[in-house]
Motif scaffolding. Sequence first.
Motif, short mmCIF file in Angstrom:
data_model
loop_
_atom_site.label_atom_id
_atom_site.label_comp_id
_atom_site.label_asym_id
_atom_site.label_seq_id
_atom_site.Cartn_x
_atom_site.Cartn_y
_atom_site.Cartn_z
N MET A 180 -3.35 9.91 21.60
CA MET A 180 -3.90 10.71 22.69
C MET A 180 -2.75 11.22 23.56
SD MET A 180 -5.27 8.03 25.59
CE MET A 180 -4.08 7.10 26.58
N LYS A 181 -3.13 12.07 24.51
CA LYS A 181 -2.13 12.60 25.45
C LYS A 181 -2.39 12.01 26.84
CE LYS A 181 0.44 15.67 23.20
NZ LYS A 181 -0.02 16.88 22.65
N ALA A 182 -1.35 11.99 27.66
CA ALA A 182 -1.48 11.48 29.02
C ALA A 182 -0.40 12.10 29.90
CB ALA A 182 -1.34 9.96 29.04
N ALA A 183 -0.66 12.13 31.20
CA ALA A 183 0.38 12.49 32.17
C ALA A 183 1.11 11.20 32.49
CB ALA A 183 -0.23 13.11 33.42
N VAL A 184 2.32 11.07 31.95
CA VAL A 184 3.06 9.81 32.02
C VAL A 184 4.12 9.89 33.13
CG1 VAL A 184 4.48 8.17 30.71
CG2 VAL A 184 2.73 9.54 29.53
N LEU A 185 4.15 8.86 33.97
CA LEU A 185 5.16 8.82 35.03
C LEU A 185 6.40 8.07 34.52
CD1 LEU A 185 5.80 9.39 38.11
CD2 LEU A 185 4.99 7.06 38.54
N HIS A 186 7.55 8.78 34.51
CA HIS A 186 8.79 8.17 34.02
C HIS A 186 9.70 7.71 35.14
CE1 HIS A 186 8.55 8.93 29.65
NE2 HIS A 186 7.71 9.87 30.02
N GLY A 187 9.52 8.27 36.30
CA GLY A 187 10.38 7.94 37.44
C GLY A 187 9.95 8.81 38.60
N ASN A 188 10.69 8.78 39.69
CA ASN A 188 10.29 9.56 40.86
C ASN A 188 10.19 11.05 40.55
OD1 ASN A 188 10.19 7.20 42.28
ND2 ASN A 188 12.18 7.47 43.28
N TYR A 189 9.07 11.64 40.91
CA TYR A 189 8.78 13.06 40.69
C TYR A 189 8.89 13.46 39.22
CZ TYR A 189 9.21 13.40 45.77
OH TYR A 189 9.05 13.23 47.12
N ASP A 190 8.71 12.52 38.31
CA ASP A 190 8.88 12.83 36.89
C ASP A 190 7.61 12.49 36.11
OD1 ASP A 190 9.80 13.37 34.38
OD2 ASP A 190 11.35 11.80 34.36
N LEU A 191 6.63 13.41 36.16
CA LEU A 191 5.37 13.27 35.43
C LEU A 191 5.44 14.20 34.22
CD1 LEU A 191 2.43 13.36 38.06
CD2 LEU A 191 2.82 11.55 36.39
#
Length: 354
Positions: A1-12
Amino acid sequence: MKAAVLHGNYDLRYEEWPEPQVKPGYVKMKVCACGVCGSDMPRITSNGAHYYPIVLGHEFSGYITEVGEGVTSLKPGDHTAAVPLVPCLECEDCKKGYYSLCKHYSFIGSREQGGYGEYVVLPEKNAVKIDDSIPWEVGALFEPSSVAIHGIRQAGDIKGKTAAVIGCGIIGILTAQWARILGASKVVVFNRNEKRLELAKRTGADETVTTKDEFFVEKAYELTEGRGFDFVYECVGAQPTIVQALKLVANHGTICMIGTPKGEVTLTQREWEYINRKECFITGSWMSGCAPFPGDEWQMTSECFADGRLIFDPEMLYKKVPVTHPEEVTEILKSGEPVNGRIVLMHEASEEKE
Ligand SMILES: [Zn+2]
Ligand SMILES: [Zn+2]
């Protein structure tokens, strides 16, 4: 599936994420709309997440696509809103029905994968059936609505009493609505922003008072025959609004602190003395839920949105953003513009089968 993934600050980033698998006692929900809560903001902007990469989102609605063994209350196609809190149900607080105070809880969207993803697998009890007539983005407001009801109940029976609601964020707007629905004799909403006060009026507040007016306290007392308010719900969590609550409460009235503070809170001697001189009661409220888990707040929300007692106004939402472009969210947060109302991530919902 797909997702809006948070990798770090301001990094979606919108990208592949492992699809969760249904298991006994659990259901799989296709997410259709998911709010970006105020509590998500520090997770997105200032190292506030528990770990990285992470899929946030705890205010979401959608429909059931699969149920695990033993699930009896839901079937594929049912429209649902998620209850993000997963309490242990065994500790002393849980046994008393104080689920949000459980020390062994899990939480969908901060500790577990949440609704910024296409699918979420959650315990049967954590998916609550909602009326089919309710739009998905309104379904994303169920969790905030449950928080508003919980805050009002924490402070005591509002029936026939006067209520002041401080703040016009989504929690303030919904708290004012629930004070009206639960029988307050008068609901007055306080805020600096006139446009937000208009929204409060449109959604059923009896009166609004702008706190920009230097005589707003006097004005507020005029609205209560000089007594102040039986109940004050603080829905901001900032130094000035906490002091406003102390000024607005009646003698022997009750203040419920619903807003979580965003910085240091200090009171002057004079401000503290309101507590002494008014013999007022101060309580707090944390998340939502009541016995039997998850409580009736969700059912009440579904009924009242369906029959129109809870008024949905488009300005309760700040913006609908397609989940495929989560960078729009980070751009809004970066710009520093005040976010009034919820940003809601919209997922593709077209595959729905009845
Ligand atoms: Zn929230
Ligand atoms: Zn517990």
